[in-house]
Design a protein around this motif. Structure first.
Motif, mmCIF file in Angstrom:
data_model
loop_
_atom_site.group_PDB
_atom_site.id
_atom_site.type_symbol
_atom_site.label_atom_id
_atom_site.label_comp_id
_atom_site.label_asym_id
_atom_site.label_seq_id
_atom_site.Cartn_x
_atom_site.Cartn_y
_atom_site.Cartn_z
ATOM 1 N N HIS A 23 52.830 33.564 76.555
ATOM 2 C CA HIS A 23 51.655 34.009 77.300
ATOM 3 C C HIS A 23 51.939 35.310 78.022
ATOM 4 C CE1 HIS A 23 48.597 30.990 76.890
ATOM 5 N NE2 HIS A 23 49.512 30.046 76.950
ATOM 6 N N TYR A 38 43.170 17.637 64.335
ATOM 7 C CA TYR A 38 43.546 16.436 65.099
ATOM 8 C C TYR A 38 42.462 15.417 64.810
ATOM 9 C CZ TYR A 38 46.855 19.242 67.764
ATOM 10 O OH TYR A 38 47.902 20.034 68.134
ATOM 11 N N GLU A 87 56.692 28.819 73.987
ATOM 12 C CA GLU A 87 56.778 29.253 75.389
ATOM 13 C C GLU A 87 58.119 28.857 76.008
ATOM 14 O OE1 GLU A 87 53.297 28.513 77.759
ATOM 15 O OE2 GLU A 87 52.138 27.995 75.976
ATOM 16 N N ILE A 118 51.951 13.472 65.586
ATOM 17 C CA ILE A 118 50.841 12.972 66.396
ATOM 18 C C ILE A 118 49.908 12.152 65.509
ATOM 19 C CG2 ILE A 118 48.820 13.695 67.729
ATOM 20 C CD1 ILE A 118 50.527 16.284 68.324
ATOM 21 N N ALA A 141 41.333 22.175 64.835
ATOM 22 C CA ALA A 141 41.839 22.970 65.956
ATOM 23 C C ALA A 141 42.089 24.423 65.553
ATOM 24 C CB ALA A 141 43.126 22.361 66.499
ATOM 25 N N PHE A 170 38.819 16.614 64.486
ATOM 26 C CA PHE A 170 38.655 17.892 65.193
ATOM 27 C C PHE A 170 39.507 18.967 64.535
ATOM 28 C CE2 PHE A 170 40.384 20.670 68.661
ATOM 29 C CZ PHE A 170 39.231 21.425 68.827
ATOM 30 N N PRO A 190 44.673 33.203 74.009
ATOM 31 C CA PRO A 190 44.302 32.419 75.188
ATOM 32 C C PRO A 190 44.642 30.943 75.012
ATOM 33 C CG PRO A 190 42.359 32.998 73.909
ATOM 34 C CD PRO A 190 43.493 33.754 73.313
ATOM 35 N N SER A 191 44.671 30.226 76.098
ATOM 36 C CA SER A 191 45.004 28.811 76.079
ATOM 37 C C SER A 191 44.024 28.033 75.207
ATOM 38 C CB SER A 191 44.951 28.283 77.513
ATOM 39 O OG SER A 191 45.518 27.020 77.546
ATOM 40 N N GLY A 192 44.550 27.130 74.394
ATOM 41 C CA GLY A 192 43.693 26.277 73.575
ATOM 42 C C GLY A 192 43.313 26.878 72.239
ATOM 43 N N CYS A 193 43.838 28.081 71.911
ATOM 44 C CA CYS A 193 43.431 28.709 70.656
ATOM 45 C C CYS A 193 44.267 28.198 69.491
ATOM 46 C CB CYS A 193 43.535 30.223 70.754
ATOM 47 S SG CYS A 193 45.228 30.790 70.910
ATOM 48 N N GLY A 194 45.256 27.347 69.751
ATOM 49 C CA GLY A 194 45.963 26.698 68.656
ATOM 50 C C GLY A 194 47.317 27.283 68.310
ATOM 51 N N LYS A 195 47.921 28.012 69.238
ATOM 52 C CA LYS A 195 49.237 28.599 68.950
ATOM 53 C C LYS A 195 50.273 27.497 68.755
ATOM 54 C CE LYS A 195 49.254 30.624 72.922
ATOM 55 N NZ LYS A 195 47.953 30.179 73.439
ATOM 56 N N SER A 196 50.293 26.538 69.697
ATOM 57 C CA SER A 196 51.280 25.457 69.574
ATOM 58 C C SER A 196 51.018 24.649 68.321
ATOM 59 C CB SER A 196 51.208 24.540 70.791
ATOM 60 O OG SER A 196 51.454 25.250 71.959
ATOM 61 N N SER A 197 49.753 24.362 68.047
ATOM 62 C CA SER A 197 49.433 23.581 66.848
ATOM 63 C C SER A 197 49.927 24.306 65.606
ATOM 64 C CB SER A 197 47.924 23.361 66.752
ATOM 65 O OG SER A 197 47.429 22.858 67.958
HETATM 66 N N1 LIG Z 1 47.501 15.841 70.638
HETATM 67 C C1 LIG Z 1 46.280 16.409 70.506
HETATM 68 N N2 LIG Z 1 45.227 15.640 70.188
HETATM 69 C C2 LIG Z 1 43.992 16.184 70.051
HETATM 70 N N3 LIG Z 1 43.714 17.481 70.217
HETATM 71 C C3 LIG Z 1 44.728 18.301 70.543
HETATM 72 C C4 LIG Z 1 46.065 17.811 70.701
HETATM 73 N N4 LIG Z 1 46.873 18.847 71.035
HETATM 74 C C5 LIG Z 1 46.074 19.937 71.073
HETATM 75 N N5 LIG Z 1 44.792 19.622 70.780
HETATM 76 C C6 LIG Z 1 43.657 20.559 70.707
HETATM 77 O O1 LIG Z 1 43.933 21.545 69.777
HETATM 78 C C7 LIG Z 1 43.523 22.818 70.257
HETATM 79 C C8 LIG Z 1 44.676 23.776 70.242
HETATM 80 O O2 LIG Z 1 45.683 23.323 71.122
HETATM 81 P P1 LIG Z 1 47.095 24.008 71.244
HETATM 82 O O3 LIG Z 1 47.943 23.142 72.084
HETATM 83 O O4 LIG Z 1 47.592 24.326 69.894
HETATM 84 O O5 LIG Z 1 46.700 25.342 72.020
HETATM 85 P P2 LIG Z 1 47.654 26.498 72.554
HETATM 86 O O6 LIG Z 1 47.156 27.768 71.980
HETATM 87 O O7 LIG Z 1 49.074 26.162 72.333
HETATM 88 O O8 LIG Z 1 47.322 26.472 74.089
HETATM 89 P P3 LIG Z 1 48.305 26.789 75.323
HETATM 90 O O9 LIG Z 1 48.447 28.259 75.365
HETATM 91 O O10 LIG Z 1 47.556 26.268 76.499
HETATM 92 O O11 LIG Z 1 49.584 26.081 75.078
HETATM 93 C C9 LIG Z 1 42.956 22.595 71.667
HETATM 94 O O12 LIG Z 1 41.555 22.555 71.578
HETATM 95 C C10 LIG Z 1 43.488 21.254 72.029
HETATM 96 O O13 LIG Z 1 42.559 20.578 72.861
#
Ligand SMILES: Nc1ncnc2c1ncn2[C@@H]1O[C@H](COP(=O)(O)OP(=O)(O)OP(=O)(O)O)[C@@H](O)[C@H]1O
Ligand SMILES: [Mg+2]
Lengths: 361, 259
Positions: free
Chosen positions: B206, B14, B175, B57, B19, B17, B38-45
């Motif tokens: 999750h 991003y 999810e 984005i 991710a 950064f 865990p949350s924030g580990c980048g699964k959605s990304s």
């Molecule tokens: N639009 C964005 N702009 C900047 N950073 C982002 C953006 N979306 C996610 N991130 C960062 O990328 C990293 C991974 O986010 P992501 O949403 O992929 O996590 P996740 O594993 O899906 O978490 P969750 O289980 O909470 O959904 C996080 O550190 C988040 O802060």
């Protein structure tokens, strides 16, 4: 409706701050009764003192009501209820004060304008009319053409600018455009008029007057309103909807047109209606650009064009001999303008009502 | 039909950064791959980078290879819009188009792309997608009603139907049940079971039980700390990951002893 005197429910977990065990209940009619009593009291006082003044009577009655009901609430239901009562009365009074000028304005305009209304008034121009008779047909036509042309110019420009700002704009360009729109919102209307006049002098020479110049002047005032309103509405469209469309393999421009604009449409239409309502009564810019005339002109590209606000101004400034018919026409025109503005607002409301997505129908 | 996706050395950014770092993973066709972590580990990304939704984005980009059917999805001559038609996506929160009826929501992928259909064709697509999404019986009498008039679970299945109507090869789900009650969740899990006969499915969840129930392969993501990129810790067949994972972190996460 003024005071909150709902009896507490039987199983009240948070009993009202009633003193001791005497929890006296107001009935729903208590405020009405107190209001009636105050009115009678005020009337009585005025009658005795021989001072008759409707404004004073209302003020005195209202004051009596405020004091009486607060005192009563305080003794019967405690401090918290009394505070609530005071706040309710303050808010209601503020509302009444805000409504008052509007109501009296409408009253005055209707009172003076309604007598002018008849078929003749709406179907004749002022061509070769001296004294009584004549009508505003030419001004209605002019206002229709000029306002419609202004809308035709400003809606596409304003809407596309808003789409650019919300969907595509990044960086300095978008910032500059936002700033310019802010500045344009504050342009005095006479400045817009003079600018449009100067612009058309370039093409058609000194002294030019035309409906289209008026439309350009009005669109300078309208564009920022349309941009602002559309921008707000586009921003309200949830981001998830755009992503939902992208995820289906829909191209961005199609997403913007068919999902974003479609979802925001009711709000945008409302904004456009309100923008039209805002400029339809502009006088100064039309005076210098479209000028004035006594006859009907339906060619916006040449010669003077009469419009309703300019007509009202002209009839008031030089009512003719004798002046009464002129004044009456001015008031009649004012009433027509008022009705137009109200109808536009009504249409805006209906648009919101009919086109907004309804989740549960 | 269903296609395998091969990801190698994928980094996800991003702006500046990072991710997600250095993910190599294969998602087999006609199977369900679960992404946990865990949350924030980048699964959605990671999921969003599989159908090029990530780059929607501003400032977001990826480095590395994603290959489907022998073709790199990030090759220069590949149109991201066409990739998204092949790889459909269902979001965490149901997002039916509020201005459209149930039927129009299902047809959205076709209609919004300017495809012309006659009534019979359209009706057939609607029915087929809604049957596949296990929603037909509940809505067949009110196809003209707004999509937003459905319950949350029905809306989510409507979104699945909408994704299926485009006839993708792969279905990505982020999810999909997290906003739903247990009954709707069961309905969607059953649906995933039937869909995997025809599609490649990648699901983020999750819910460990859910991952164990629906997936064939599980991939565990983790991150070393806040502000650090997420990594793929390990992946393998779901029974193995849930019984004898190679990495102690995986075991800790799955058994709930985490952090
Ligand atoms: N639009 C964005 N702009 C900047 N950073 C982002 C953006 N979306 C996610 N991130 C960062 O990328 C990293 C991974 O986010 P992501 O949403 O992929 O996590 P996740 O594993 O899906 O978490 P969750 O289980 O909470 O959904 C996080 O550190 C988040 O802060
Ligand atoms: Mg996520």
């Amino acid at each position: 409706m003024a005071t909150q005197t709902e009896p507490p429910p039987a199983t009240d977990v948070w009993p009202t701050a009633s003193r001791g065990s005497s929890r006296v209940r107001h009935s729903h009619h208590a405020p009405t009764v107190i209001l009636g009593a105050s009115a009678v009291l005020a009337a009585g006082v005025l009658g005795l003192s021989g001072w008759v003044d409707p404004v004073g009577a209302v003020a005195l009655g209202w004051l009596t009501f405020a004091i009486l009901s607060t005192a009563l609430t305080a003794t019967l239901r405690g401090r918290r209820a009394a505070k609530n009562n005071v706040a309710t009365i303050l808010v209601t009074s503020a509302f009444a004060l805000a409504i008052l000028p509007l109501a009296s304005l409408m009253w005055v305009v209707i009172e003076h304008g309604a007598p002018a209304f008849n078929a003749h008034f709406f179907t004749y121009s002022m061509r070769s009319v001296v004294g009584a008779g004549g009508g505003i047909y030419h001004a209605i036509i002019g206002t229709l053409y000029v306002t419609a042309a202004a809308a035709v110019i400003s809606v596409p420009i304003g809407l596309l600018s808003a789409v650019y700002l919300v969907e595509y704009g990044r960086g300095p360009m978008a910032k500059a455009l936002t700033f310019l729109v802010d500045v344009m919102t504050g342009i005095p209307s006479i400045v817009a008029g003079l600018f449009a006049y100067a612009l058309f002098v370039l093409f058609w020479g000194e002294g030019t007057r035309s409906g289209i110049a008026g439309a350009v002047a009005l669109s300078l005032l309208m564009i920022p309103i349309v941009v602002r309103a559309s921008e707000e509405m586009l921003k309200l469209v949830p981001h998830e909807l755009r992503e939902g469309a992208y995820a289906l393999g829909v191209r961005k421009w199609r997403t913007v047109v068919q999902v974003v604009l479609r979802t925001a449409a009711p709000g945008i239409i409302t904004g456009i209606m309100l923008a039209v309502a805002r400029v339809v009564g502009e006088t100064a810019p039309l005076l210098v650009t479209a000028g004035y005339t006594d006859s009907t002109n339906s060619d916006i590209f040449s010669r003077q064009m009469m419009t309703l606000p300019v007509f009202a101004y002209q009839s008031f400034k030089s009512p003719g001999v004798p002046p009464e018919p002129g004044y009456e026409r001015a008031w009649g025109t004012a009433l027509v303008l008022l009705i137009i503005v109200m109808v536009l607002n009504l249409i805006a409301r209906l648009c919101t009502y009919f086109f907004a997505p309804k989740p549960n129908r | 039909m269903a296609k395998t996706i091969d990801v190698s050395d994928l980094d996800i950014y991003y702006g500046s950064f990072k991710a997600v770092e250095d993910v190599t993973l294969t998602m087999a066709s006609r199977s369900v791959t679960a992404l946990i972590g865990p949350s924030g580990c980048g699964k959605s990304s990671f999921l969003r980078s599989l159908n090029r939704m990530h780059e929607v984005i501003p400032g977001a980009r990826v480095e590395g290879k994603v290959i489907m059917d022998g073709r790199g999805l990030y090759d220069v001559d590949v149109d991201p819009v066409l990739v998204r038609r092949d790889i459909g996506m269902v979001f965490q929160r149901p997002n039916p188009f509020p201005t459209m009826s149930i039927a129009d929501n299902v047809l959205a992928g076709k209609r919004l792309n300017g495809k012309r259909m006659n009534r019979a064709e359209a009706a057939e697509i609607v029915e087929r997608a809604l049957v596949s999404a296990n929603l037909w019986n509940e809505v067949k009498d009110r196809l003209r009603k707004p999509g937003a008039s459905l319950s949350g679970g029905q809306q989510q299945r409507l979104c699945i139907a909408r994704a299926l109507a485009v006839e993708p090869q792969v279905l990505l789900m982020d999810e999909p049940c997290s906003a739903l009650d247990p009954i709707s969740t069961t309905a969607i899990e059953d649906l995933i079971h039937t869909l995997k006969e025809r599609y490649t499915i990648v699901i983020v969840t999750h819910n460990m039980q859910q991952a164990a129930r629906v997936s064939d392969t599980t991939a565990f993501f983790n991150l070393a700390g806040a502000g650090r990129p997420g990594h793929l810790i390990e992946s393998g067949s779901t029974p193995k990951i849930f019984s004898t994972p190679d990495n102690p972190a995986t075991e800790a996460y799955i058994s709930g002893r985490f952090g």
